[in-house]
Enzyme design. Structure first.
Site, short mmCIF file in Angstrom:
data_model
loop_
_atom_site.label_atom_id
_atom_site.label_comp_id
_atom_site.label_asym_id
_atom_site.label_seq_id
_atom_site.Cartn_x
_atom_site.Cartn_y
_atom_site.Cartn_z
N GLY A 7 -9.05 27.45 6.08
CA GLY A 7 -9.70 27.24 7.37
C GLY A 7 -10.10 25.82 7.64
O GLY A 7 -10.33 25.44 8.79
N ARG A 8 -10.19 25.00 6.58
CA ARG A 8 -10.52 23.59 6.77
C ARG A 8 -9.79 22.70 5.77
O ARG A 8 -10.17 21.55 5.57
CB ARG A 8 -12.02 23.38 6.70
N ARG A 28 -3.90 31.67 -5.30
CA ARG A 28 -5.06 32.44 -5.72
C ARG A 28 -4.69 33.92 -5.85
O ARG A 28 -3.65 34.36 -5.34
CB ARG A 28 -6.18 32.29 -4.68
N ARG A 56 -8.41 16.97 -2.88
CA ARG A 56 -8.38 17.77 -4.10
C ARG A 56 -6.97 17.78 -4.69
O ARG A 56 -5.98 17.87 -3.97
CB ARG A 56 -8.83 19.20 -3.80
N ASP A 68 -10.39 35.06 -3.61
CA ASP A 68 -9.73 33.89 -3.02
C ASP A 68 -10.17 32.60 -3.70
O ASP A 68 -9.67 31.52 -3.37
CB ASP A 68 -10.00 33.81 -1.51
N GLY A 122 -13.45 23.33 10.97
CA GLY A 122 -12.50 22.74 10.04
C GLY A 122 -12.98 21.49 9.35
O GLY A 122 -12.21 20.81 8.67
#
Length: 500
Positions: A98-99, A189, A182, A258, A132
């Site tokens: 979502g972001r 997941r 990241r 998740d 977001g």
């Protein structure tokens, strides 16, 4: 704002080699980052960038633009990944990034594949009415904890960069915006498998599973039943990972499906924390009101999450439904023993035992019970025990870990008697213990102090100091001795919050 022309200006900082973008379209949504007003580079992890084979000079020059999403590097294929998940036990069939936006993948100098992902890079089709964006506090927290976990030797995603955006984000209050970059061996997941299984998309589950085997477990392609072998391999990695969490007092805080990777890396450091005084019921996450993800519950939650993964794999494990269930259940049942083996092996190392004996578990449990009853700090107690293993003069320091100095005497007597049957010399034992019992962890109050200084005053000096200390957690670092200490009563952090 960066112009559209600059946004499309080629940058060869990354040599992308993208594979996830080659999966069927339903696995993701193509999504460009949303530009920001005035990006500023807080931190570039230059050693990691070099290890990934990136052009460090180009990142120094263009890092603010690249890591904010204003400049999309040549070869990137930005996308938001689709996934579902159980959140605190309740199933959501569609979550997704979502972001976060995956720029692409790179091959490091050792031939390993890594994702490069921007968190807080703007809304995606999975944003669920969110903006977001990310605030600077959660971005700094994730940077600190990611790199601390790496230095502690615990598999985890890494921090490549953090930037401010020059724009506010609106939460309970107005906060400075930021973007976190990241690095992960992948962002796949348990919830990614659930996304397709929930739709009855067995072909999607099969395509994803084959991709995971190719990317993370290529040796399993030769197994008699590669899909069952994958389930066993993921179970083994999760058991080992969660045992390592417990060895350093780490509490993830939001172990939803998740937030559990199939690669065996720790991911998502929103409300995570490290325990100060030992208490197996410790919870920090403000949203974990019933203690589902408390410190001592983490192994069981790992098993629960694996069961959810197993459910998605049943059609692949065996064509006969009952046989598939039996085979998956055997893996799930074996998880408890896998975890216990890893946990006890690590606890033996923490108290200096090189040889196994039947009474070791009881010796460890007695110490932990004593620590809980006496309010002993988890990290300091084991570090002081490491010192005591090599120097009997350190006993007063160890005893000082407990509210009542005499409380440890009986346990120490049993410990010494047990050491008398162990083959190591005192010096070798102490050295080995110092390699598994850190002197420094990301103390929650220190993390909060660093964040507060950055948010309130634009001062990143505490953030930088903390990164310096945590890069060498097993060294004594006398110049940073205050960072070893637990919080004073007024410094205690009682709750942590999701953010990025």
């Amino acid at each position: 704002m960066t112009s559209a022309l600059e946004k499309n200006r080629p940058s060869a900082a990354f040599a992308f080699d993208n594979s996830y973008a080659g999966l069927p379209q339903r696995f993701f949504a193509a999504q460009m980052p949303t530009q920001v007003a005035e990006p500023w580079l807080i931190k570039l992890n230059e050693p990691l960038a070099a290890e990934l084979g990136l052009d460090v000079e180009a990142l120094r020059r263009d890092g603010a633009a690249i890591f904010s999403g204003n400049l999309v590097p040549e070869g990137a294929q930005p996308l938001a990944m689709a996934y579902a998940g159980h959140q605190f036990g309740g199933f959501s069939p569609q979550l997704g990034d979502g972001r976060a936006i995956l720029l692409g993948e790179v091959i490091d100098r050792s031939g390993r594949r890594f994702d490069i992902q921007l968190k807080g890079a703007g809304p995606t089709p999975f944003s669920r009415r969110g903006d977001g964006r990310a605030a600077i506090g959660p971005v700094l927290r994730e940077y600190i904890i990611s790199e601390a976990m790496f230095a502690l030797g615990i598999p985890a995603t890494r921090a490549l960069a953090a930037v401010t955006t020059g724009e506010p984000v609106y939460r309970e209050e107005v906060l400075p915006g930021a973007v976190f970059t990241r690095v992960a061996t992948s962002h796949i997941r348990v919830g990614t498998f659930q996304y397709f299984a929930a739709r009855g998309d067995t072909d999607g589950v099969r395509a994803l599973t084959n991709y995971v085997i190719d990317r993370h477990y290529p040796a399993l392609k030769e197994a008699d039943n590669p899909y069952l072998a994958l389930f066993e391999a993921v179970s083994e990695r999760q058991a080992a990972l969660i045992a390592r969490w417990l060895h350093v007092g780490f509490i993830h805080g939001v172990m939803n499906t998740d937030n559990m990777t199939v690669s065996g890396e720790t991911i998502d450091f929103g409300p995570c924390a490290f325990m100060d005084a030992y208490d197996p019921a410790t919870v920090f996450s403000s949203i974990d009101q019933h203690g589902r993800y408390a410190y001592a519950n983490q192994p069981g939650i790992g098993q629960w999450n694996l069961a959810r993964l197993g459910e998605t794999l049943l059609p692949l494990i065996d064509d006969e439904p009952d046989a598939a269930v039996d085979k998956a259940n055997a893996v799930i049942r074996a998880y408890g023993e896998r975890f216990q083996t890893h946990w006890l092996a690590g606890m033996r190392e923490k108290i200096g035992l090189a040889r196994e004996e039947d009474g070791d578990l009881e010796l460890v449990q007695t110490l932990l019970s004593l620590m809980q009853a006496q309010g002993a700090d988890f990290t300091l107690t084991f570090r002081r025990l490491s010192d005591l293993a090599g120097d009997e003069a350190a006993e007063p320091d160890f005893a000082a870990s407990f509210r009542e100095a005499e409380a440890s005497r009986n346990w120490l007597s049993r410990w010494r008697e047990r050491l008398s049957r162990d083959p190591q010399t005192a010096g070798a034992r102490a050295a080995a213990m110092r390699k598994v019992n850190p002197a420094f962890i990301p103390r929650n109050h220190r993390v909060e102090q660093a964040i507060e200084a950055a948010v309130e005053n634009g001062d990143f000096s505490l953030f930088e100091a903390l990164l310096t200390v945590l890069a060498r957690p097993y060294d004594d670092q006398p110049d940073f001795a205050p960072y070893r200490e637990p919080p004073k009563p007024h410094e205690r952090v009682l709750a942590t919050f999701c953010g990025t």
